[in-house]
Motif scaffolding. Sequence first.
Motif, mmCIF file in Angstrom:
data_model
loop_
_atom_site.group_PDB
_atom_site.id
_atom_site.type_symbol
_atom_site.label_atom_id
_atom_site.label_comp_id
_atom_site.label_asym_id
_atom_site.label_seq_id
_atom_site.Cartn_x
_atom_site.Cartn_y
_atom_site.Cartn_z
ATOM 1 N N GLU A 273 0.842 -1.206 0.000
ATOM 2 C CA GLU A 273 0.000 0.000 0.000
ATOM 3 C C GLU A 273 0.875 1.252 0.000
ATOM 4 N N SER A 274 1.713 1.328 -1.008
ATOM 5 C CA SER A 274 2.601 2.461 -1.180
ATOM 6 C C SER A 274 2.946 2.540 -2.667
ATOM 7 N N ASP A 275 3.230 3.736 -3.139
ATOM 8 C CA ASP A 275 3.588 3.887 -4.553
ATOM 9 C C ASP A 275 4.857 3.085 -4.889
ATOM 10 N N TYR A 276 5.766 3.024 -3.914
ATOM 11 C CA TYR A 276 7.013 2.267 -4.102
ATOM 12 C C TYR A 276 7.247 1.418 -2.859
ATOM 13 N N GLN A 277 7.983 0.315 -3.072
ATOM 14 C CA GLN A 277 8.271 -0.580 -1.944
ATOM 15 C C GLN A 277 9.747 -0.547 -1.521
ATOM 16 N N PHE A 278 10.618 -0.164 -2.433
ATOM 17 C CA PHE A 278 12.037 -0.099 -2.044
ATOM 18 C C PHE A 278 12.800 0.806 -3.008
ATOM 19 N N MET A 279 14.006 1.175 -2.590
ATOM 20 C CA MET A 279 14.874 2.029 -3.393
ATOM 21 C C MET A 279 16.285 1.443 -3.364
ATOM 22 N N THR A 280 16.792 1.079 -4.538
ATOM 23 C CA THR A 280 18.166 0.574 -4.618
ATOM 24 C C THR A 280 19.132 1.750 -4.677
ATOM 25 N N VAL A 281 20.265 1.586 -4.025
ATOM 26 C CA VAL A 281 21.268 2.646 -3.963
ATOM 27 C C VAL A 281 22.552 2.127 -4.594
ATOM 28 N N GLY A 282 23.028 2.849 -5.608
ATOM 29 C CA GLY A 282 24.237 2.452 -6.320
ATOM 30 C C GLY A 282 25.487 3.092 -5.751
ATOM 31 N N GLN A 283 26.540 3.023 -6.525
ATOM 32 C CA GLN A 283 27.858 3.455 -6.068
ATOM 33 C C GLN A 283 27.909 4.950 -5.744
ATOM 34 N N TYR A 284 28.632 5.266 -4.678
ATOM 35 C CA TYR A 284 28.818 6.662 -4.274
ATOM 36 C C TYR A 284 29.877 7.315 -5.154
ATOM 37 N N ALA A 285 29.632 8.572 -5.563
ATOM 38 C CA ALA A 285 30.592 9.345 -6.356
ATOM 39 C C ALA A 285 30.876 10.660 -5.625
ATOM 40 N N GLU A 286 32.069 10.815 -5.137
ATOM 41 C CA GLU A 286 32.416 12.000 -4.352
ATOM 42 C C GLU A 286 32.259 13.283 -5.167
ATOM 43 N N ASP A 287 32.572 13.222 -6.463
ATOM 44 C CA ASP A 287 32.456 14.418 -7.302
ATOM 45 C C ASP A 287 31.012 14.914 -7.404
ATOM 46 N N SER A 288 30.077 14.000 -7.216
ATOM 47 C CA SER A 288 28.661 14.379 -7.306
ATOM 48 C C SER A 288 28.062 14.766 -5.958
ATOM 49 N N ASP A 289 28.857 14.664 -4.915
ATOM 50 C CA ASP A 289 28.386 14.979 -3.566
ATOM 51 C C ASP A 289 28.426 16.490 -3.356
ATOM 52 N N LYS A 290 27.275 17.099 -3.263
ATOM 53 C CA LYS A 290 27.197 18.556 -3.075
ATOM 54 C C LYS A 290 27.257 18.956 -1.603
ATOM 55 N N TRP A 291 27.372 17.990 -0.737
ATOM 56 C CA TRP A 291 27.333 18.245 0.711
ATOM 57 C C TRP A 291 28.701 18.052 1.345
ATOM 58 N N LYS A 292 29.233 16.829 1.241
ATOM 59 C CA LYS A 292 30.520 16.458 1.850
ATOM 60 C C LYS A 292 30.551 16.854 3.333
ATOM 61 N N HIS A 293 29.578 16.359 4.048
ATOM 62 C CA HIS A 293 29.434 16.698 5.456
ATOM 63 C C HIS A 293 30.515 15.983 6.282
ATOM 64 N N LYS A 294 31.184 16.707 7.152
ATOM 65 C CA LYS A 294 32.382 16.174 7.807
ATOM 66 C C LYS A 294 32.118 15.411 9.099
ATOM 67 N N GLU A 295 31.046 15.726 9.813
ATOM 68 C CA GLU A 295 30.860 15.161 11.151
ATOM 69 C C GLU A 295 29.404 14.786 11.400
#
Length: 304
Positions: A273-295
Amino acid sequence: MAKRRCIDLESQRGIGGTVNDKKKVLHRCKSMIVKYWRQSIFVALLCAVFIVAIVIKHVFVPDSDSTLTQQIRLEISETASPETSEAPAASAVPTEAPEEGVYTFLQGPRSWKSRLTWSGKWGRTIYDGSSFGAFGCGFCCMANIYCTHSKYKASPIDFYQYSKKHTEYGGGGAIAWEYMQSTLERVGFQAELKVKPDSYQIFQNQIAGSDSAIVLVSSYNSDCYWKDTPGHYVTVFLYDAKRDKIFLADSGDPEHNRHWVSLKKIYRSLKTESDYQFMTVGQYAEDSDKWKHKEAEGTWVKPN
């Protein structure tokens, strides 16, 4: 030399001796010459035997000093100290279990009251009019993924604030699938929303092909693992094909958190009873990270 001695004998007898005398002298000289050659041959043979004996000794007979040295070395190696004899074994240090590096934040007030590892003060804190312990599972999932797959760190509360700032999420309640997808993509991940496939094998392949996944479970679909759970986001990591199990991060239940669970139980429990049931997460790319949170900010109980 033998001839010289013969000449000396002749000189003693006189040059003009008798014929018999000369014969005697010659006979004596011959005898001395033969004796001399016999002695020379004997000396030569003796020298040859001596040389052969030396060669045989060095070639075929082990040197006593070297044998003794080898024995001493062997005894030293056998009686070596434990540190020396166990040195090769020290290099074979068991590798860390892969799940040791997985982050698994807890969201609730009871976990924080007991100061369980991975729990935080956010569990009993009110945000935008609601208790984080009642709606924070999605933010715990995103924090788990970000801290596990990147070198950067962020707490569930960091993700709560970041999602409010960069998506249309209004705060104070559960975050929708689309806002989680948008948030994870902003911090460097490939995220794809999925519906429950009719075939378990397809679901199995989708999970196996991802680095991790966020799944929405409900006891209304199956109570094979979760009880009294209308809807709850959890994170799954490290699919093990041999055992057909995943490593579960369940922010709402410490007894489920950090356990290997059958993937079939996850499949059966997906909330339909939801539009989606799961979300797959692929490889992390640091260049695409707009946050780069340190702590990972906030007050929380970190693992040892």
